[in-house]
Design a protein around this motif. Structure first.
Motif, PDB file in Angstrom:
ATOM      1  N   HIS A   1     -23.497 -17.421  10.829  1.00 25.71           N
ATOM      2  CA  HIS A   1     -23.568 -17.818   9.444  1.00 25.71           C
ATOM      3  C   HIS A   1     -25.248 -17.917   8.658  1.00 25.71           C
ATOM      4  CE1 HIS A   1     -20.083 -20.466  10.706  1.00 25.71           C
ATOM      5  NE2 HIS A   1     -19.754 -19.465  10.234  1.00 25.71           N
TER       6      HIS A   1
ATOM      7  N   VAL B   1     -15.549 -18.233   9.296  1.00 24.53           N
ATOM      8  CA  VAL B   1     -15.994 -17.790   8.000  1.00 24.53           C
ATOM      9  C   VAL B   1     -17.564 -16.585   8.250  1.00 24.53           C
ATOM     10  CG1 VAL B   1     -17.665 -19.325   6.173  1.00 24.53           C
ATOM     11  CG2 VAL B   1     -16.509 -20.653   7.497  1.00 24.53           C
TER      12      VAL B   1
ATOM     13  N   LEU C   1     -22.765 -19.752  -4.919  1.00 27.13           N
ATOM     14  CA  LEU C   1     -21.921 -21.217  -4.827  1.00 27.13           C
ATOM     15  C   LEU C   1     -23.263 -22.015  -5.355  1.00 27.13           C
ATOM     16  CD1 LEU C   1     -20.076 -22.694  -3.080  1.00 27.13           C
ATOM     17  CD2 LEU C   1     -22.159 -22.496  -1.584  1.00 27.13           C
TER      18      LEU C   1
ATOM     19  N   LEU D   1     -20.198 -16.146   2.773  1.00 29.13           N
ATOM     20  CA  LEU D   1     -20.399 -16.978   1.700  1.00 29.13           C
ATOM     21  C   LEU D   1     -20.521 -16.877   0.671  1.00 29.13           C
ATOM     22  CD1 LEU D   1     -22.663 -19.379   3.862  1.00 29.13           C
ATOM     23  CD2 LEU D   1     -20.780 -19.371   3.246  1.00 29.13           C
ATOM     24  N   PRO D   2     -20.104 -17.029  -0.632  1.00 30.41           N
ATOM     25  CA  PRO D   2     -20.044 -16.932  -1.933  1.00 30.41           C
ATOM     26  C   PRO D   2     -21.471 -16.687  -2.143  1.00 30.41           C
ATOM     27  CG  PRO D   2     -18.955 -18.705  -1.872  1.00 30.41           C
ATOM     28  CD  PRO D   2     -19.420 -18.613  -0.382  1.00 30.41           C
TER      29      PRO D   2
ATOM     30  N   PRO E   1      -8.205 -23.873   5.003  1.00 31.13           N
ATOM     31  CA  PRO E   1      -8.874 -22.098   4.873  1.00 31.13           C
ATOM     32  C   PRO E   1     -10.328 -22.721   4.501  1.00 31.13           C
ATOM     33  CG  PRO E   1      -6.618 -23.049   3.932  1.00 31.13           C
ATOM     34  CD  PRO E   1      -7.287 -23.831   4.176  1.00 31.13           C
ATOM     35  N   ALA E   2     -11.177 -21.694   5.367  1.00 25.69           N
ATOM     36  CA  ALA E   2     -13.194 -21.896   4.324  1.00 25.69           C
ATOM     37  C   ALA E   2     -13.080 -21.680   3.456  1.00 25.69           C
ATOM     38  CB  ALA E   2     -13.389 -21.384   5.269  1.00 25.69           C
ATOM     39  N   ALA E   3     -12.679 -20.858   2.206  1.00 23.77           N
ATOM     40  CA  ALA E   3     -13.018 -21.251   1.222  1.00 23.77           C
ATOM     41  C   ALA E   3     -12.678 -22.336   0.305  1.00 23.77           C
ATOM     42  CB  ALA E   3     -12.230 -19.509   0.878  1.00 23.77           C
ATOM     43  N   SER E   4     -11.329 -23.204   0.674  1.00 24.17           N
ATOM     44  CA  SER E   4     -10.599 -23.412  -0.224  1.00 24.17           C
ATOM     45  C   SER E   4     -12.004 -25.354   0.702  1.00 24.17           C
ATOM     46  CB  SER E   4      -9.774 -24.524   0.424  1.00 24.17           C
ATOM     47  OG  SER E   4      -8.326 -23.584   0.090  1.00 24.17           O
ATOM     48  N   ARG E   5     -12.403 -25.042   1.737  1.00 22.02           N
ATOM     49  CA  ARG E   5     -13.281 -25.981   1.911  1.00 22.02           C
ATOM     50  C   ARG E   5     -14.531 -26.510   1.092  1.00 22.02           C
ATOM     51  NH1 ARG E   5     -14.020 -24.645   8.251  1.00 22.02           N
ATOM     52  NH2 ARG E   5     -12.165 -23.825   7.910  1.00 22.02           N
ATOM     53  N   LEU E   6     -14.620 -24.552   0.693  1.00 21.91           N
ATOM     54  CA  LEU E   6     -16.638 -24.853  -0.036  1.00 21.91           C
ATOM     55  C   LEU E   6     -15.860 -25.448  -1.426  1.00 21.91           C
ATOM     56  CD1 LEU E   6     -17.512 -21.336   1.217  1.00 21.91           C
ATOM     57  CD2 LEU E   6     -18.536 -23.849   1.197  1.00 21.91           C
ATOM     58  N   SER E   7     -14.311 -25.153  -2.066  1.00 17.73           N
ATOM     59  CA  SER E   7     -14.289 -25.519  -3.267  1.00 17.73           C
ATOM     60  C   SER E   7     -13.571 -27.308  -3.454  1.00 17.73           C
ATOM     61  CB  SER E   7     -13.138 -25.687  -3.712  1.00 17.73           C
ATOM     62  OG  SER E   7     -12.998 -23.834  -3.731  1.00 17.73           O
TER      63      SER E   7
END
Length: 257
Positions: free
Chosen positions: A100, A80, A87, A83-84, A54-60
């Motif tokens: 992106h 993706v 961040l 983007l949040p 999961p892309a969101a989990s990658r950022l976390s």
């Protein structure tokens, strides 16, 4: 898209990344199932690859690595789309997808784009050393341009001067940086000297969505308060002479020339 990145630029990035990993034991790469952008790294340093679908989990995960004292390169893929904006942890977001760029602009994330292979080491190291998240975008070069000489080496942050002049300002980045250099040389041959810049690193305060610079030059007065105040001139590689004329007409005081 990832599989469209020009081989030479991707290879240059891979070489630099592998070397840096040897020098920085805390450097980790966080990727989804598609590891094509970091394929050489995964072969040399498989234990330093963290696979997270999961892309969101990658950022976390990237934020967690940074908070734990390490360095993270998070690979973005076509899954993706957003983007949040919140961040804040310094990390490198690696992308080869044009979509992106707009996502980074909307999230207020600085974007860094090499225009030449020789830019990759300085811009990657600079992105890793930034005190904020930075998207390192590996663009496809624009086809149809005459052979371009390598410019002077650059560093992360400040734009690189490609040509000096005072008749106006021409800005490119990533694939259009070599275009800006070429146009400036052609204009100089017409006795019109412009200041041409490679704005390889652009923050949200520039007022420019870096997606525009994939196929446009920004043109205007040298005194423009920021890049967002410049006019976008579309780049058509099949009509470079027409591009030179369009840029010349857009320069201050030369609309009738």
């Amino acid at each position: 898209m990832t599989n469209e990145v020009v081989a030479s630029l991707a290879q240059s990035f891979g070489e630099v990344l592998v070397r840096l990993a040897g020098e920085r034991p805390g450097l980790l790469v966080v990727s989804g199932p598609d590891t094509s952008l970091v394929s050489w790294f995964t072969q040399i340093w498989p234990e330093r690859l963290v696979t997270v679908a999961p892309a969101a989990s990658r950022l976390s995960v990237g934020q967690g690595i940074r908070r734990g004292g390490g360095e993270a390169i998070v690979v973005l893929d076509e899954t993706v789309g957003v983007l949040p904006s919140g961040l804040t942890a310094p990390m490198v977001l690696l992308s080869a997808d044009r979509m992106h760029l707009g996502a980074a602009h909307r999230a207020g994330i600085t974007v860094c784009q090499p225009g030449w292979e020789l830019d990759v080491p300085a811009l990657l190291i600079g992105s890793l050393g930034a005190d904020e998240p930075v998207m390192l975008h590996l663009p496809e070069p624009m086809e149809g341009l005459p052979e371009q000489p390598d410019p002077e080496r650059t560093s992360f942050g400040d734009p690189r001067v490609l040509h000096r002049g005072r008749r106006g300002l021409v800005v490119g980045a990533g694939p259009t940086a070599p275009v800006a250099a070429w146009v400036a040389r052609r204009l100089a041959g017409q006795q019109v000297d412009v200041l041409a810049l490679d704005s390889h690193t652009m923050g949200a305060d520039s007022g420019v969505d870096t997606d525009v610079l994939v196929d446009h030059l920004l043109v205007g007065p040298v005194t423009a308060p920021r890049a967002g105040a410049l006019e976008a001139v579309r780049v058509d590689p099949s009509d470079l002479n027409g591009l030179v004329r369009a840029v010349r007409r857009t320069l201050p005081g030369m609309s009738g020339s």
